[in-house]
Design a protein around this motif. Structure first.
Motif, PDB file in Angstrom:
ATOM      1  N   ASP A   1       0.678  -1.594  -0.133  1.00 53.11           N
ATOM      2  CA  ASP A   1       0.437  -0.355  -0.060  1.00 53.11           C
ATOM      3  C   ASP A   1       0.724   1.359  -0.140  1.00 53.11           C
ATOM      4  O   ASP A   1       0.587   2.037  -0.586  1.00 53.11           O
ATOM      5  CB  ASP A   1      -0.991   0.527   1.144  1.00 53.11           C
ATOM      6  CG  ASP A   1      -2.094  -1.090   0.773  1.00 53.11           C
ATOM      7  OD1 ASP A   1      -2.639  -0.997   0.133  1.00 53.11           O
ATOM      8  OD2 ASP A   1      -2.674  -1.042   2.452  1.00 53.11           O
ATOM      9  N   VAL A   2       1.906   1.220   0.642  1.00 56.97           N
ATOM     10  CA  VAL A   2       2.406   2.242   1.428  1.00 56.97           C
ATOM     11  C   VAL A   2       3.562   2.315  -0.591  1.00 56.97           C
ATOM     12  O   VAL A   2       3.459   3.890  -1.167  1.00 56.97           O
ATOM     13  CB  VAL A   2       4.044   2.331   1.917  1.00 56.97           C
ATOM     14  CG1 VAL A   2       4.533   3.971   1.890  1.00 56.97           C
ATOM     15  CG2 VAL A   2       2.754   2.612   3.301  1.00 56.97           C
ATOM     16  N   ARG A   3       3.696   1.602  -1.002  1.00 58.21           N
ATOM     17  CA  ARG A   3       4.598   1.282  -2.458  1.00 58.21           C
ATOM     18  C   ARG A   3       3.276   1.978  -3.764  1.00 58.21           C
ATOM     19  O   ARG A   3       3.930   3.063  -4.102  1.00 58.21           O
ATOM     20  CB  ARG A   3       5.181   0.334  -2.717  1.00 58.21           C
ATOM     21  CG  ARG A   3       6.263  -0.131  -1.971  1.00 58.21           C
ATOM     22  CD  ARG A   3       7.000  -1.667  -1.917  1.00 58.21           C
ATOM     23  NE  ARG A   3       8.079  -1.678  -1.183  1.00 58.21           N
ATOM     24  CZ  ARG A   3       9.636  -0.821  -1.341  1.00 58.21           C
ATOM     25  NH1 ARG A   3       9.439  -0.232  -1.999  1.00 58.21           N
ATOM     26  NH2 ARG A   3      10.663  -1.537  -0.833  1.00 58.21           N
ATOM     27  N   GLN A   4       2.384   1.710  -3.582  1.00 59.67           N
ATOM     28  CA  GLN A   4       1.445   2.349  -4.427  1.00 59.67           C
ATOM     29  C   GLN A   4       0.698   4.039  -4.026  1.00 59.67           C
ATOM     30  O   GLN A   4       1.050   5.019  -5.162  1.00 59.67           O
ATOM     31  CB  GLN A   4       0.067   2.126  -4.216  1.00 59.67           C
ATOM     32  CG  GLN A   4      -0.719   1.825  -5.373  1.00 59.67           C
ATOM     33  CD  GLN A   4      -2.090   0.779  -5.399  1.00 59.67           C
ATOM     34  OE1 GLN A   4      -2.540   0.120  -4.362  1.00 59.67           O
ATOM     35  NE2 GLN A   4      -3.200   1.449  -6.100  1.00 59.67           N
ATOM     36  N   PHE A   5       1.086   4.187  -2.943  1.00 61.18           N
ATOM     37  CA  PHE A   5       1.147   5.818  -2.315  1.00 61.18           C
ATOM     38  C   PHE A   5       1.311   6.880  -2.765  1.00 61.18           C
ATOM     39  O   PHE A   5       2.135   7.939  -3.160  1.00 61.18           O
ATOM     40  CB  PHE A   5       0.407   5.769  -0.813  1.00 61.18           C
ATOM     41  CG  PHE A   5       0.169   6.663  -0.902  1.00 61.18           C
ATOM     42  CD1 PHE A   5      -1.273   7.759  -1.326  1.00 61.18           C
ATOM     43  CD2 PHE A   5       0.706   7.578   0.493  1.00 61.18           C
ATOM     44  CE1 PHE A   5      -1.901   9.119  -0.504  1.00 61.18           C
ATOM     45  CE2 PHE A   5       0.064   8.942   0.873  1.00 61.18           C
ATOM     46  CZ  PHE A   5      -1.108   9.571   0.216  1.00 61.18           C
ATOM     47  N   MET A   6       2.977   6.163  -2.555  1.00 62.51           N
ATOM     48  CA  MET A   6       4.593   7.276  -2.652  1.00 62.51           C
ATOM     49  C   MET A   6       5.402   6.579  -3.361  1.00 62.51           C
ATOM     50  O   MET A   6       6.019   7.393  -4.062  1.00 62.51           O
ATOM     51  CB  MET A   6       4.971   6.977  -1.195  1.00 62.51           C
ATOM     52  CG  MET A   6       4.410   7.803   0.214  1.00 62.51           C
ATOM     53  SD  MET A   6       3.991   9.388   0.026  1.00 62.51           S
ATOM     54  CE  MET A   6       5.858   9.531   0.194  1.00 62.51           C
ATOM     55  N   GLY A   7       5.033   5.836  -4.169  1.00 61.08           N
ATOM     56  CA  GLY A   7       5.705   5.619  -5.588  1.00 61.08           C
ATOM     57  C   GLY A   7       7.644   5.217  -5.085  1.00 61.08           C
ATOM     58  O   GLY A   7       7.854   4.772  -4.106  1.00 61.08           O
ATOM     59  N   SER A   8       8.095   5.786  -6.295  1.00 61.74           N
ATOM     60  CA  SER A   8       9.904   5.923  -5.843  1.00 61.74           C
ATOM     61  C   SER A   8       9.933   6.509  -4.536  1.00 61.74           C
ATOM     62  O   SER A   8      11.542   6.540  -4.128  1.00 61.74           O
ATOM     63  CB  SER A   8      10.163   6.638  -7.088  1.00 61.74           C
ATOM     64  OG  SER A   8       9.956   8.071  -7.519  1.00 61.74           O
ATOM     65  N   LYS A   9       9.492   7.695  -4.120  1.00 60.45           N
ATOM     66  CA  LYS A   9       9.900   7.679  -2.504  1.00 60.45           C
ATOM     67  C   LYS A   9       9.724   6.568  -1.596  1.00 60.45           C
ATOM     68  O   LYS A   9      10.394   7.237  -0.850  1.00 60.45           O
ATOM     69  CB  LYS A   9       8.784   8.692  -2.429  1.00 60.45           C
ATOM     70  CG  LYS A   9       8.790  10.362  -2.935  1.00 60.45           C
ATOM     71  CD  LYS A   9       9.600  11.039  -3.124  1.00 60.45           C
ATOM     72  CE  LYS A   9      10.138  12.566  -3.439  1.00 60.45           C
ATOM     73  NZ  LYS A   9      10.982  13.263  -3.709  1.00 60.45           N
TER      74      LYS A   9
END
Length: 267
Positions: free
Chosen positions: A206-214
């Motif tokens: 979920d965090v990777r989907q929300f924040m992407g490459s950050k």
């Protein structure tokens, strides 16, 4: 050369902020960077975790913020070569009331770091300054965000992680729009990850989907040796270099350096 200043911030407690500050600082120092950790948490856990006895804190970050004492007066050496700390004390608890009426109350740390950079010899210059923030969005954290070039967000792999992250992002945006237009998010580091926990895996996704490459590629695992290290006054990398947590922080340091190089080449 002016150091890169990172605020390690998250208003939630127990997410691995101090552990990440100590061990990222140690890992950066181990690969040749000269690092200053500024302990802005009144609990002083970063100072304790680096082996700084409370009797060695006669001059602390409280004095830097309250009485404009030079940063260099508070800096202490640690057991790690190239790693230094400006320790904190419980005096910081009363700082907000003490300076509430001062016009520069949100700029105290930024002004102190500017003064430090002007007075240090080239050989003594820090390449990185890591600010360990308290677990709240109070005046201390605002000072850290105003002084910082970028924010590094430790985020525990738990159910409420995204809710806390969205609140923090709003605060960062407010500081950027009013007090520090150069502030950016360097990255989000996922901490206390247990691969056996289905919820933890879902949070990561979920965090990777929300924040992407950050979001950094490196994920810090839940690790007993990392938890034990502060009680010995040592970073995990000194306490047990080969444990999974220590190795993860070394990878994180390499990733931070790589992002820094990418940012410089893109500038």
């Amino acid at each position: 050369m002016k150091p890169r200043v990172f605020a390690l911030a998250n208003q939630k407690g127990g997410v691995g902020k101090t552990t990440t500050t100590i061990n990222l600082g140690t890992a950066l120092a181990a690969i040749g960077e000269r690092v200053l950790i500024i302990d802005l948490d009144p609990q002083g856990n970063a100072s304790t975790g680096l082996g700084i006895d409370r009797r060695q804190r006669a001059v602390s970050t409280y004095h830097i913020m309250a009485t404009r004492t030079p940063v260099s007066d508070a800096v202490r050496e640690t057991a790690v070569p190239n790693l230094f700390v400006a320790p904190s004390t419980m005096d910081l608890l009363g700082l907000e009331l003490e300076i509430a009426q001062e016009r520069d109350r949100a700029q105290r740390l930024r002004l102190a770091l500017i003064a430090m950079n002007k007075t240090r010899n080239a050989a003594d210059t820090f390449t990185y300054v890591l600010i360990d923030c308290p677990p709240s969005l109070n005046l201390l954290t605002i000072n850290a965000l105003v002084a910082a070039d970028a924010v590094l967000v430790p985020l525990q792999c738990e159910f409420f992680a995204l809710e806390g992250l969205s609140q923090l992002l709003k605060s960062i945006e407010q500081v950027r729009s009013t007090l520090n237009p150069r502030l950016s998010i360097h990255g989000v580091v996922l901490t206390m990850f247990d691969p056996r926990n289905n919820l933890a895996n879902q949070v990561v996704a979920d965090v990777r989907q929300f924040m992407g490459s950050k979001v950094y590629d490196t994920v810090i695992p839940r690790n007993v040796r990392v938890s034990e290290a502060p009680s010995h006054g040592k970073p995990a990398l000194l306490y047990d270099l080969k444990c999974a947590g220590s190795q993860a922080y070394l990878r994180l340091a390499s990733e931070v350096i790589h992002r820094e190089r990418s940012l410089k080449s893109a500038a």
